[in-house]
Design a protein around this motif. Structure first.
Motif, mmCIF file in Angstrom:
data_model
loop_
_atom_site.group_PDB
_atom_site.id
_atom_site.type_symbol
_atom_site.label_atom_id
_atom_site.label_comp_id
_atom_site.label_asym_id
_atom_site.label_seq_id
_atom_site.Cartn_x
_atom_site.Cartn_y
_atom_site.Cartn_z
ATOM 1 N N ALA A 56 -3.971 -70.301 64.322
ATOM 2 C CA ALA A 56 -2.731 -69.608 64.695
ATOM 3 C C ALA A 56 -1.728 -69.532 63.543
ATOM 4 C CB ALA A 56 -2.088 -70.291 65.897
ATOM 5 N N SER A 57 -1.694 -70.553 62.689
ATOM 6 C CA SER A 57 -0.710 -70.596 61.610
ATOM 7 C C SER A 57 -1.308 -71.259 60.381
ATOM 8 C CB SER A 57 0.527 -71.390 62.055
ATOM 9 O OG SER A 57 1.400 -71.607 60.956
ATOM 10 N N GLN A 58 -1.103 -70.631 59.248
ATOM 11 C CA GLN A 58 -1.588 -71.230 57.996
ATOM 12 C C GLN A 58 -0.830 -72.504 57.665
ATOM 13 O OE1 GLN A 58 -0.954 -68.229 55.043
ATOM 14 N NE2 GLN A 58 1.253 -68.524 54.978
ATOM 15 N N ASP A 59 0.323 -72.709 58.282
ATOM 16 C CA ASP A 59 1.116 -73.913 58.024
ATOM 17 C C ASP A 59 0.744 -75.080 58.932
ATOM 18 O OD1 ASP A 59 2.701 -72.929 55.894
ATOM 19 O OD2 ASP A 59 3.886 -71.779 57.329
ATOM 20 N N HIS A 60 -0.169 -74.870 59.870
ATOM 21 C CA HIS A 60 -0.595 -75.939 60.775
ATOM 22 C C HIS A 60 -1.168 -77.112 59.989
ATOM 23 C CE1 HIS A 60 -3.178 -78.163 63.555
ATOM 24 N NE2 HIS A 60 -2.341 -77.759 64.490
ATOM 25 N N LEU A 61 -2.042 -76.829 59.045
ATOM 26 C CA LEU A 61 -2.667 -77.892 58.256
ATOM 27 C C LEU A 61 -1.634 -78.651 57.430
ATOM 28 C CD1 LEU A 61 -5.364 -79.212 57.594
ATOM 29 C CD2 LEU A 61 -5.609 -77.578 55.723
ATOM 30 N N TYR A 62 -0.665 -77.945 56.876
ATOM 31 C CA TYR A 62 0.409 -78.568 56.088
ATOM 32 C C TYR A 62 1.190 -79.570 56.944
ATOM 33 C CZ TYR A 62 4.910 -78.812 53.607
ATOM 34 O OH TYR A 62 6.060 -79.237 52.994
ATOM 35 N N VAL A 63 1.627 -79.135 58.125
ATOM 36 C CA VAL A 63 2.402 -80.009 59.006
ATOM 37 C C VAL A 63 1.537 -81.157 59.508
ATOM 38 C CG1 VAL A 63 3.709 -80.140 61.160
ATOM 39 C CG2 VAL A 63 3.976 -78.162 59.665
ATOM 40 N N SER A 64 0.292 -80.869 59.845
ATOM 41 C CA SER A 64 -0.622 -81.905 60.315
ATOM 42 C C SER A 64 -0.802 -82.997 59.259
ATOM 43 C CB SER A 64 -1.969 -81.274 60.670
ATOM 44 O OG SER A 64 -2.851 -82.236 61.152
ATOM 45 N N HIS A 65 -0.977 -82.578 58.007
ATOM 46 C CA HIS A 65 -1.133 -83.553 56.915
ATOM 47 C C HIS A 65 0.162 -84.349 56.712
ATOM 48 C CE1 HIS A 65 -2.549 -85.397 53.259
ATOM 49 N NE2 HIS A 65 -1.463 -84.977 52.643
ATOM 50 N N ASP A 68 0.369 -86.946 59.330
ATOM 51 C CA ASP A 68 -0.583 -88.030 59.056
ATOM 52 C C ASP A 68 -0.013 -89.002 58.028
ATOM 53 O OD1 ASP A 68 -2.433 -87.002 60.849
ATOM 54 O OD2 ASP A 68 -3.662 -86.060 59.287
ATOM 55 N N VAL A 69 0.616 -88.462 56.983
ATOM 56 C CA VAL A 69 1.213 -89.311 55.946
ATOM 57 C C VAL A 69 2.347 -90.144 56.543
ATOM 58 C CG1 VAL A 69 2.569 -89.282 53.808
ATOM 59 C CG2 VAL A 69 0.543 -87.827 54.028
ATOM 60 N N LEU A 70 3.209 -89.519 57.333
ATOM 61 C CA LEU A 70 4.319 -90.252 57.944
ATOM 62 C C LEU A 70 3.816 -91.329 58.902
ATOM 63 C CD1 LEU A 70 6.782 -87.314 58.649
ATOM 64 C CD2 LEU A 70 7.000 -89.082 56.890
ATOM 65 N N LYS A 71 2.807 -91.013 59.693
ATOM 66 C CA LYS A 71 2.278 -91.976 60.664
ATOM 67 C C LYS A 71 1.554 -93.136 59.989
ATOM 68 C CE LYS A 71 1.934 -88.648 64.411
ATOM 69 N NZ LYS A 71 1.055 -87.846 65.252
ATOM 70 N N SER A 72 1.082 -92.923 58.762
ATOM 71 C CA SER A 72 0.401 -94.018 58.045
ATOM 72 C C SER A 72 1.390 -95.032 57.487
ATOM 73 C CB SER A 72 -0.475 -93.452 56.921
ATOM 74 O OG SER A 72 0.325 -92.971 55.858
ATOM 75 N N ASP A 73 2.658 -94.657 57.434
ATOM 76 C CA ASP A 73 3.700 -95.577 56.959
ATOM 77 C C ASP A 73 4.100 -96.481 58.129
ATOM 78 O OD1 ASP A 73 6.104 -96.853 56.231
ATOM 79 O OD2 ASP A 73 6.754 -95.148 55.023
ATOM 80 N N TRP A 95 8.561 -74.284 66.684
ATOM 81 C CA TRP A 95 7.102 -74.153 66.822
ATOM 82 C C TRP A 95 6.422 -75.501 66.579
ATOM 83 C CZ3 TRP A 95 3.354 -74.975 63.028
ATOM 84 C CH2 TRP A 95 2.051 -74.679 63.409
ATOM 85 N N ALA A 96 6.798 -76.189 65.504
ATOM 86 C CA ALA A 96 6.173 -77.483 65.178
ATOM 87 C C ALA A 96 6.447 -78.512 66.264
ATOM 88 C CB ALA A 96 6.678 -77.978 63.816
ATOM 89 N N SER A 97 7.651 -78.528 66.809
ATOM 90 C CA SER A 97 7.983 -79.482 67.886
ATOM 91 C C SER A 97 7.111 -79.236 69.101
ATOM 92 C CB SER A 97 9.455 -79.347 68.277
ATOM 93 O OG SER A 97 10.285 -79.698 67.213
ATOM 94 N N PHE A 98 6.874 -77.986 69.419
ATOM 95 C CA PHE A 98 6.034 -77.643 70.571
ATOM 96 C C PHE A 98 4.571 -77.980 70.304
ATOM 97 C CE2 PHE A 98 3.292 -74.516 72.692
ATOM 98 C CZ PHE A 98 3.626 -74.761 74.024
ATOM 99 N N CYS A 99 4.085 -77.618 69.152
ATOM 100 C CA CYS A 99 2.653 -77.748 68.857
ATOM 101 C C CYS A 99 2.230 -79.175 68.483
ATOM 102 C CB CYS A 99 2.254 -76.786 67.751
ATOM 103 S SG CYS A 99 2.324 -75.068 68.281
ATOM 104 N N PHE A 100 3.146 -79.974 67.975
ATOM 105 C CA PHE A 100 2.790 -81.324 67.544
ATOM 106 C C PHE A 100 3.421 -82.404 68.413
ATOM 107 C CE2 PHE A 100 1.933 -78.731 63.843
ATOM 108 C CZ PHE A 100 0.721 -79.233 63.423
ATOM 109 N N ALA A 101 3.893 -82.025 69.601
ATOM 110 C CA ALA A 101 4.522 -82.995 70.510
ATOM 111 C C ALA A 101 3.536 -84.047 70.963
ATOM 112 C CB ALA A 101 5.123 -82.288 71.705
#
Length: 101
Positions: A56-65, A68-73, A95-101
């Motif tokens: 759906a979005s080319q930025d999905h992978l960017y936000v997902s990564h 992941d970095v933030l959650k590893s801290d 969009w990110a708040s909805f998709c990554f909730a």
């Protein structure tokens, strides 16, 4: 915001917004992200499964990564990650708040 390092400038130590100082004073992490060009905010299309996901979005992978970095801290609470933005960045944050909730 969207591009051209606007978010980075807003988050610098000497910014008129004082976001970095406020983050330090209140004990939260501040992550400032700019789009490569414009944020890829998907619009629902007929026959499309949804607006979340890599297709759906080319930025999905960017936000997902980034998440992941933030959650590893281990010093950060993964249940207390919030998105915010200005202008197009606000639309992308929604969009990110909805998709990554």
């Amino acid at each position: 915001h969207e591009m051209l390092d606007r978010a980075v400038h807003a988050c610098q130590e000497k910014s008129p917004l004082d976001l970095a100082e406020k983050a330090k004073a209140h004990g939260f992490a501040l992550v400032c992200a700019d789009a490569n060009v414009l944020w890829d905010i998907p619009e629902p299309k007929k026959g499309q499964e949804g607006i979340c996901g890599e297709e759906a979005s080319q930025d999905h992978l960017y936000v997902s990564h980034l998440l992941d970095v933030l959650k590893s801290d281990k010093s950060l609470d993964p249940e207390r990650i919030f998105f915010a933005g200005h202008s197009e960045g606000a639309a992308f944050a929604t969009w990110a708040s909805f998709c990554f909730a």
